[in-house]
Motif scaffolding. Structure first.
Motif, PDB file in Angstrom:
ATOM      1  N   ILE A 212       0.856  -1.178   0.000  1.00 36.72           N
ATOM      2  CA  ILE A 212       0.000   0.000   0.000  1.00 36.72           C
ATOM      3  C   ILE A 212       0.898   1.236   0.000  1.00 36.72           C
ATOM      4  O   ILE A 212       1.993   1.234   0.572  1.00 36.72           O
ATOM      5  N   HIS A 213       0.422   2.270  -0.686  1.00 38.93           N
ATOM      6  CA  HIS A 213       1.143   3.530  -0.733  1.00 38.93           C
ATOM      7  C   HIS A 213       0.382   4.548   0.108  1.00 38.93           C
ATOM      8  O   HIS A 213      -0.817   4.761  -0.096  1.00 38.93           O
ATOM      9  N   VAL A 214       1.095   5.143   1.074  1.00 39.92           N
ATOM     10  CA  VAL A 214       0.509   6.135   1.983  1.00 39.92           C
ATOM     11  C   VAL A 214       1.103   7.486   1.615  1.00 39.92           C
ATOM     12  O   VAL A 214       2.310   7.705   1.763  1.00 39.92           O
ATOM     13  N   THR A 215       0.276   8.394   1.139  1.00 42.86           N
ATOM     14  CA  THR A 215       0.802   9.634   0.545  1.00 42.86           C
ATOM     15  C   THR A 215       1.253  10.666   1.566  1.00 42.86           C
ATOM     16  O   THR A 215       2.085  11.517   1.247  1.00 42.86           O
ATOM     17  N   THR A 216       0.735  10.623   2.788  1.00 41.21           N
ATOM     18  CA  THR A 216       0.979  11.726   3.732  1.00 41.21           C
ATOM     19  C   THR A 216       2.218  11.549   4.593  1.00 41.21           C
ATOM     20  O   THR A 216       2.532  12.410   5.410  1.00 41.21           O
ATOM     21  N   THR A 217       2.934  10.436   4.435  1.00 42.21           N
ATOM     22  CA  THR A 217       4.158  10.228   5.210  1.00 42.21           C
ATOM     23  C   THR A 217       5.283  11.084   4.640  1.00 42.21           C
ATOM     24  O   THR A 217       5.370  11.303   3.430  1.00 42.21           O
ATOM     25  N   GLY A 218       6.168  11.544   5.519  1.00 43.71           N
ATOM     26  CA  GLY A 218       7.297  12.352   5.070  1.00 43.71           C
ATOM     27  C   GLY A 218       8.472  12.224   6.016  1.00 43.71           C
ATOM     28  O   GLY A 218       8.523  11.336   6.877  1.00 43.71           O
ATOM     29  N   VAL A 219       9.436  13.104   5.852  1.00 45.90           N
ATOM     30  CA  VAL A 219      10.615  13.156   6.725  1.00 45.90           C
ATOM     31  C   VAL A 219      10.903  14.612   7.050  1.00 45.90           C
ATOM     32  O   VAL A 219      10.533  15.528   6.303  1.00 45.90           O
ATOM     33  N   CYS A 220      11.540  14.817   8.191  1.00 42.64           N
ATOM     34  CA  CYS A 220      11.939  16.179   8.543  1.00 42.64           C
ATOM     35  C   CYS A 220      13.083  16.141   9.543  1.00 42.64           C
ATOM     36  O   CYS A 220      13.473  15.079  10.034  1.00 42.64           O
ATOM     37  N   ASP A 221      13.598  17.328   9.844  1.00 41.77           N
ATOM     38  CA  ASP A 221      14.670  17.501  10.817  1.00 41.77           C
ATOM     39  C   ASP A 221      14.031  17.789  12.173  1.00 41.77           C
ATOM     40  O   ASP A 221      13.774  18.937  12.515  1.00 41.77           O
TER      41      ASP A 221
END
Length: 403
Positions: free
Chosen positions: A144-153
């Protein structure tokens, strides 16, 4: 009150990680003029859980609908992206894949789709051939692809919260003694002998939150059992475009070994989950006998070991064998070799465990006279730190006005 007290501040926060600093930030915004002091035992902010994780902004897909984790992660992910954009903090919304590599994982993957939809998270189901659209080197039966995940500092976020909070932040200030009197307030002594008096205490001490709770005279009815998560850096980062996760085992609050392309372009692999021999035990050489004894004498620790010995044995094997760790990675990324894995900084998860061996799955915030204790706030607490901070702030301000 029977007598007047010269308070050094209105609210005293113990812990300069992202949750403690978000709380200070939220207090000064909700009630301008409130005097907030933060005590942090390290020489700077975010030195433990905040600064030693994979930097992922979690979508909230894993968490039980209507739980604190689900509500705060979904809300917090959107707020964290907006916060980073507004203040120029490095971040990216990359989306992620959750990949089933075995047939027995397929029902759990489908359950995650349903959970994501219940939590209001956009999810796309993928067949085996569609995985390559996102990750050409990743293999699986379905995903499944989850669009709202991300990365940050997250360290950058914590520093901005510290600077913008207006709080008085004292570093190298380890707490040694707490005197709480419901009719007067709280007095806290630090290692240099300084005493800070406050109307209300907020305990955001992370790996040491249960010890701080006991110093106030409260029985938290849980213990922090530290689990170390070991990471590697991928020598060939071009093999991974974004974030790739296995299907998690619902019996554990850990997400399994995953692949994370960070904001600097490097790819982190991990973590596993092995018992740490100290609360800040970032390698096998770090042993603190008193802290280890606290873990070993807590009945819940032995109940975990008896209940989950097979899972724990696999995690230990991967910790001690790079080949075994590589094999776990190769389930998702067949091209990976032992030479591709470069040891990286480890982290320690502050996992709350009940006496009966239950691994607390949700955030846990408890209140007592003039005190708010944050007793379970591991991942996704960094993602959820802004709404969590507002919740803790509201409780602290309410305590200040009712005492």
């Amino acid at each position: 009150m029977g007598r007047k007290v010269a308070y050094d501040c209105d609210v005293l926060v113990i812990g300069g990680g992202i949750v403690g600093l978000s709380t200070a930030y939220a207090i000064t915004r909700a009630a301008p003029g409130t005097r907030v002091t933060v005590l942090e035992k390290e020489p700077g902010p975010a030195r433990h859980q905040t600064g030693r994780n994979s930097g992922v902004i979690h979508s909230g897909i894993y968490y039980r609908p209507n739980s604190l984790k689900a509500r705060y992660a979904v809300r917090g992910a959107a707020e964290m992206v907006k916060f980073c954009a507004e203040y120029g903090i490095a971040h990216a919304v990359t989306g992620k894949l959750i990949v089933a590599t075995e047939r027995e994982e397929l029902p759990r993957l489908h359950a995650l789709v349903q959970r994501g939809r219940e939590n209001g998270i956009p999810v796309r189901e993928l067949g085996a051939s569609q995985i390559a659209e996102y990750e050409p080197q990743v293999r699986g039966l379905a995903a499944i692809h989850v669009t709202t995940t991300g990365v940050c500092d997250f360290v950058g976020v914590a520093r901005h919260l510290a600077d913008a909070s207006g709080a008085h932040i004292k570093y190298n200030a380890e707490v040694t003694q707490i005197d709480r009197r419901p009719d007067l307030g709280v007095a806290v002594r630090t290692t240099d002998g300084t005493i800070t008096r406050a109307r209300v205490l907020v305990n955001c001490a992370g790996l040491h939150c249960d010890a701080i709770a006991r110093l106030t005279g409260d029985d938290p009815k849980m213990r922090i059992v530290p689990f170390r998560g070991e990471y590697y850096t991928l020598a060939r980062p071009d093999l991974v475009h974004g974030l790739v996760y296995p299907v998690p085992d619902p019996a554990f609050p850990f997400l399994g070994v995953h692949l994370t392309r960070g904001i600097d372009g490097s790819v982190h692999i991990g973590p596993n989950a092995v018992p740490a021999l100290a609360r800040e035990g970032y390698d096998w050489r770090t042993v603190r006998p008193r802290e280890l004894a606290e873990t070993l004498t807590w009945p819940g620790s032995w109940r975990i070991a008896r209940r989950h010995w097979r899972y724990g044995g696999g995690e230990l094997h991967r910790s001690l064998s790079k080949t075994a760790f590589t094999n776990a990675v190769r389930r998702l990324l067949p091209a990976a070799t032992p030479d591709d894995l470069i040891p990286a900084t480890a982290g320690v998860r502050a996992q709350a465990v009940l006496r009966d061996g239950t691994l607390l799955d949700d955030f846990l915030i408890q209140e007592s006279p003039r005190t708010v204790h944050v007793l379970n706030a591991p991942s996704p607490a960094a993602t959820a730190s802004l709404p969590i901070g507002r919740e803790i702030a509201a409780r602290a301000l309410r305590s200040m006005t009712t005492t």
